[in-house]
Design a protein around this motif. Sequence first.
Motif, PDB file in Angstrom:
ATOM      1  N   ARG A 132    -106.521  44.044 -16.996  1.00  0.00           N
ATOM      2  CA  ARG A 132    -107.604  43.108 -16.558  1.00  0.00           C
ATOM      3  C   ARG A 132    -106.769  41.636 -17.352  1.00  0.00           C
ATOM      4  N   ALA A 133    -105.998  41.576 -18.229  1.00  0.00           N
ATOM      5  CA  ALA A 133    -105.386  40.510 -19.006  1.00  0.00           C
ATOM      6  C   ALA A 133    -104.299  39.977 -17.839  1.00  0.00           C
ATOM      7  N   GLY A 134    -104.070  40.642 -16.969  1.00  0.00           N
ATOM      8  CA  GLY A 134    -103.006  40.260 -15.932  1.00  0.00           C
ATOM      9  C   GLY A 134    -101.591  40.673 -16.139  1.00  0.00           C
ATOM     10  N   LEU A 135    -101.455  41.613 -16.769  1.00  0.00           N
ATOM     11  CA  LEU A 135    -100.188  42.444 -16.877  1.00  0.00           C
ATOM     12  C   LEU A 135     -99.864  43.231 -15.689  1.00  0.00           C
ATOM     13  N   ASN A 136     -98.580  43.404 -15.480  1.00  0.00           N
ATOM     14  CA  ASN A 136     -98.452  44.398 -14.328  1.00  0.00           C
ATOM     15  C   ASN A 136     -98.524  45.747 -14.745  1.00  0.00           C
ATOM     16  N   HIS A 137     -98.273  46.788 -14.062  1.00  0.00           N
ATOM     17  CA  HIS A 137     -98.538  48.458 -14.180  1.00  0.00           C
ATOM     18  C   HIS A 137     -97.478  48.732 -15.622  1.00  0.00           C
ATOM     19  N   ALA A 138     -96.281  48.520 -15.282  1.00  0.00           N
ATOM     20  CA  ALA A 138     -95.423  48.877 -16.416  1.00  0.00           C
ATOM     21  C   ALA A 138     -95.787  48.121 -17.579  1.00  0.00           C
ATOM     22  N   GLU A 139     -95.845  47.179 -17.570  1.00  0.00           N
ATOM     23  CA  GLU A 139     -96.250  46.270 -18.678  1.00  0.00           C
ATOM     24  C   GLU A 139     -97.533  46.794 -19.455  1.00  0.00           C
ATOM     25  N   ALA A 140     -98.370  47.110 -18.657  1.00  0.00           N
ATOM     26  CA  ALA A 140     -99.765  47.527 -19.200  1.00  0.00           C
ATOM     27  C   ALA A 140     -99.684  48.764 -19.806  1.00  0.00           C
ATOM     28  N   ILE A 141     -98.843  49.649 -19.286  1.00  0.00           N
ATOM     29  CA  ILE A 141     -98.493  51.136 -19.586  1.00  0.00           C
ATOM     30  C   ILE A 141     -97.896  50.909 -21.124  1.00  0.00           C
ATOM     31  N   ASP A 142     -96.893  50.191 -21.133  1.00  0.00           N
ATOM     32  CA  ASP A 142     -96.072  49.902 -22.564  1.00  0.00           C
ATOM     33  C   ASP A 142     -97.154  49.368 -23.622  1.00  0.00           C
ATOM     34  N   LYS A 143     -97.715  48.448 -23.117  1.00  0.00           N
ATOM     35  CA  LYS A 143     -98.749  47.746 -24.350  1.00  0.00           C
ATOM     36  C   LYS A 143     -99.760  48.827 -24.712  1.00  0.00           C
ATOM     37  N   ALA A 144    -100.540  49.458 -23.839  1.00  0.00           N
ATOM     38  CA  ALA A 144    -101.208  50.577 -24.334  1.00  0.00           C
ATOM     39  C   ALA A 144    -100.470  51.565 -25.070  1.00  0.00           C
ATOM     40  N   ILE A 145     -99.356  51.911 -24.861  1.00  0.00           N
ATOM     41  CA  ILE A 145     -98.674  52.922 -25.793  1.00  0.00           C
ATOM     42  C   ILE A 145     -98.491  52.306 -27.264  1.00  0.00           C
ATOM     43  N   VAL A 146     -97.888  50.942 -27.040  1.00  0.00           N
ATOM     44  CA  VAL A 146     -97.891  50.151 -28.283  1.00  0.00           C
ATOM     45  C   VAL A 146     -98.953  50.058 -29.179  1.00  0.00           C
ATOM     46  N   SER A 147    -100.187  49.833 -28.491  1.00  0.00           N
ATOM     47  CA  SER A 147    -101.410  49.677 -29.345  1.00  0.00           C
ATOM     48  C   SER A 147    -102.077  50.992 -29.554  1.00  0.00           C
ATOM     49  N   SER A 148    -101.768  51.926 -29.039  1.00  0.00           N
ATOM     50  CA  SER A 148    -102.537  53.325 -29.412  1.00  0.00           C
ATOM     51  C   SER A 148    -101.680  54.372 -29.674  1.00  0.00           C
ATOM     52  N   GLY A 149    -100.295  54.367 -29.217  1.00  0.00           N
ATOM     53  CA  GLY A 149     -99.419  55.269 -29.535  1.00  0.00           C
ATOM     54  C   GLY A 149     -99.393  56.185 -30.740  1.00  0.00           C
ATOM     55  N   SER A 150     -99.216  55.062 -31.609  1.00  0.00           N
ATOM     56  CA  SER A 150     -98.966  55.624 -33.193  1.00  0.00           C
ATOM     57  C   SER A 150    -100.212  56.493 -33.449  1.00  0.00           C
ATOM     58  N   ALA A 151    -101.308  55.676 -33.324  1.00  0.00           N
ATOM     59  CA  ALA A 151    -102.751  56.419 -33.775  1.00  0.00           C
ATOM     60  C   ALA A 151    -103.006  57.742 -32.875  1.00  0.00           C
ATOM     61  N   VAL A 152    -102.628  57.901 -31.732  1.00  0.00           N
ATOM     62  CA  VAL A 152    -102.481  58.982 -30.848  1.00  0.00           C
ATOM     63  C   VAL A 152    -101.776  60.003 -31.629  1.00  0.00           C
TER      64      VAL A 152
ATOM     65  N   GLY B  22    -104.155  46.798  -0.536  1.00  0.00           N
ATOM     66  CA  GLY B  22    -104.810  45.393  -0.639  1.00  0.00           C
ATOM     67  C   GLY B  22    -105.372  45.075  -1.775  1.00  0.00           C
ATOM     68  N   GLY B  23    -105.432  45.881  -3.051  1.00  0.00           N
ATOM     69  CA  GLY B  23    -106.074  45.748  -4.392  1.00  0.00           C
ATOM     70  C   GLY B  23    -105.696  44.327  -4.867  1.00  0.00           C
ATOM     71  N   ASN B  24    -106.439  43.962  -5.655  1.00  0.00           N
ATOM     72  CA  ASN B  24    -106.068  42.460  -6.230  1.00  0.00           C
ATOM     73  C   ASN B  24    -105.451  42.496  -7.628  1.00  0.00           C
ATOM     74  N   GLY B  25    -104.241  42.855  -7.566  1.00  0.00           N
ATOM     75  CA  GLY B  25    -103.495  43.125  -8.949  1.00  0.00           C
ATOM     76  C   GLY B  25    -104.019  44.270  -9.542  1.00  0.00           C
ATOM     77  N   GLY B  26    -104.583  45.049  -8.932  1.00  0.00           N
ATOM     78  CA  GLY B  26    -105.009  46.282  -9.611  1.00  0.00           C
ATOM     79  C   GLY B  26    -106.368  46.068 -10.427  1.00  0.00           C
TER      80      GLY B  26
END
Length: 790
Positions: free
Chosen positions: A702-722, A781-785
């Motif tokens: 939703r912040a506008g990152l592409n799929h790969a970046e969004a996945i990487d950022k999700a892992i950075v923010s939650s990976g260690s806690a998980v 045709g999705g709008n950037g996801g």
Amino acid sequence: MIMDRIACVIVARAHWLAAFGLVLALLLAGGLGRLSLDNSQRAFFPQGDEIIERTDWLAERMGNGKDAMILIYVPAEADVLSPFSLSQLRTVADEARALPYVIDTSSFFDAQKLAVVPESGSARDRLVALPFLQGADLFSDAGLAALKRDLVAAPTVLGRSLGRDFKSAAITLQVELDNPGEDDGLTRRERIDALKTAVDRLEAVVVEAEPGARVMLVGSGLFEHVSTEVLKYDVRRLFPMFGAFFVLTLLACYRSILFAAGSAVLIGLVVAATAGTMAWAGVSLSTVSVSGLLLVGTLAVADIIHIANGYFLNRSAPSNAAALEAAIRAYFLPVLATSLTTALGAAAMFMTPARPIAILAAVILVGVGLALLLTLMLLPAMLLACPRQDLPIHDRIVAGILRASRAARARRAWSLGVTGVVTIAAIFGIAQLVVNDDLAGWFDESTEFRQGMDLLDTQYLSLRTITLAVQVKDADRDALLNANDRIDPGYFGDLQRRLSAGTEGDWLSVVTAQQSWRVRLAERSEPNGFRPDPAMLSPDLGKPSSSVLADSGLLTQLEPGVADWSVSYFDATDPTTFGLLEQATRIEDLATAQGDAARAPSLQGVPYAFARTSAANFVGISIGSLGAMALVTLSMLLVFRSLGLALIAIIPNILPLLITYGAWGAVSGQLNMAAVGVFSIAYGIVVDDTIHLIIAYRNRRRAGLNHAEAIDKAIVSSGSAVLVTTVLLSCGFLLLSLSDFNLTAQKAGMTGCAIITALAFDLLVLPILLQWSGKRTQRMGGNGGEAQFQ
């Protein structure tokens, strides 16, 4: 936004919330003084179970107490019929009469045997009942061999007098624990403890004269005593181990003594408040449900770690309060959602008829709610006092997870191919699973109870024996009461032939016992053992005395004006839950065929009732698990606000469970009552990591990152806690798998393995699915996801 307001209120009122939360936790924990345990075997049966009622009724008609136990003497020299061992056995048998609450005993010293005695002044012989040892030569090999033959041929239902391998002997005890002659003010459990202590003293006397000998008290009536002892041992051993591991892990990850110690205290308060709440509600716990308290403690870890992780790793916030607000704002919804899914998974176990399993579900539900509430009330004040600092271990954890995740995405076909192969292999393992609730098998092989029950099963009688009672008609009574005192085998012989031909297992009945004795007395062959081969039946059966049949438990005790019953005992070849029930249905059909319903045949026995409860537990929890899975998926749909993401979230959570069950099928092949419920419990837990990662991914998209970046950022923010929560959760469960109570150990071990497997799927497979889904949406045709989340 509402999350901003919630975060601001919690941080601003942190110390007031902490004070109120501490008072609440202590008030709830105050109920521990009312806590009671109910480890009775009967607690697993529904109230008013008709099979149990018929079993108790038949036991009363046969003159047996429902608390029949076996005292087994195992000589050091492994020959129970040696002169010295026989003298020791006589001592044990004599002392058994003086044991607390024992109202009657029986052994081959007291039993009778049939003997052929020549008629005085006649060439004919007659049968008479004599004491076993009368005329026995105990000082020659030939005399001992004759005694062995007599003992093997004798029918004893509550337990053979002699082990099949002649290396042990048994004394049957009739014990009155509920209504003793003199009320000593003790509970049933305390009376069992007193009886067990007296047996231990008796064993010490025997061992003094014969080092290496054993005297074992065996029987299902000891279930309550053993369960309580195992519980005490687990609490003393496993709870401190988990506490120490938890504190050391937090100290290594966050380098804060205050946070590590405070979190341990918080979890202790959650566990104590949960137990106290159940006690205030008047609910008695058991070894099964107490294991839920450690489970609750491990679940509280997830709530603490995710919020704390967001706080400690926020290096850009200008103050501790700002960092805490950001952490609560980011993790309040995921923590709430994961608590809900865990509760829904546990709720499936309410579909069981076994009360201890249902109470386990209640413990988890109460504990999950209190863990969430007390975490939000007590954790903020504690975190505000903990300084933030660089934590390089988290950077290394995240870097390692990122490398693994990117490698899996780069080799997408290979990763998905391996997943498919493992899943297919798991299906074959699942096909090997059978439901088998074995009372003795609920305890580890190292326990004396398990060793004694295994000895009883292999050397004396089957633990899966069920009984068929058939009414003795007036004509049968007339035959029993005439001068010959013989029962007419005509009807019973026909019934036995039908039962033997239509079932897979061994029968002990009036008919098979007559055949066994006839062979023994005719000396045509060696005796064929306690369970005569049904193929040996023939029309010209011998006719032992009805009094001997009644004493051996094959007939009820004759009472004028009261209906009498012939009792048959059946050991199924397939002892699994559904195998036993299938045979029981077949027996009932055969027993009521050809107009036999007039004799009111009835099938009973604790193993039969236990199998029915086990089957109802399996069916109920299976249905409940499907319902819980649907509700958990609906919850994720509401949280994600995307049907696509909710469906994607199912895959990395359902497959680890299938793999866990498949691996268990390959290793063990058997499921007990608690292991059946692993699916719903584990599913509610393992979705936690998925929820955190998908919410983090969705926010980045939703912040506008592409799929790969969004996945990487999700892992950075939650990976260690998980990863940290998975380590703590899985280790907590795996520690619980060390319990000597297999009902707890299997459930915990399978759940711990499922949590570890689910983490691998969340970090390696889930990103592939998210990337594939996002690219597919773009092609459509999705709008950037963004469209997929609305």
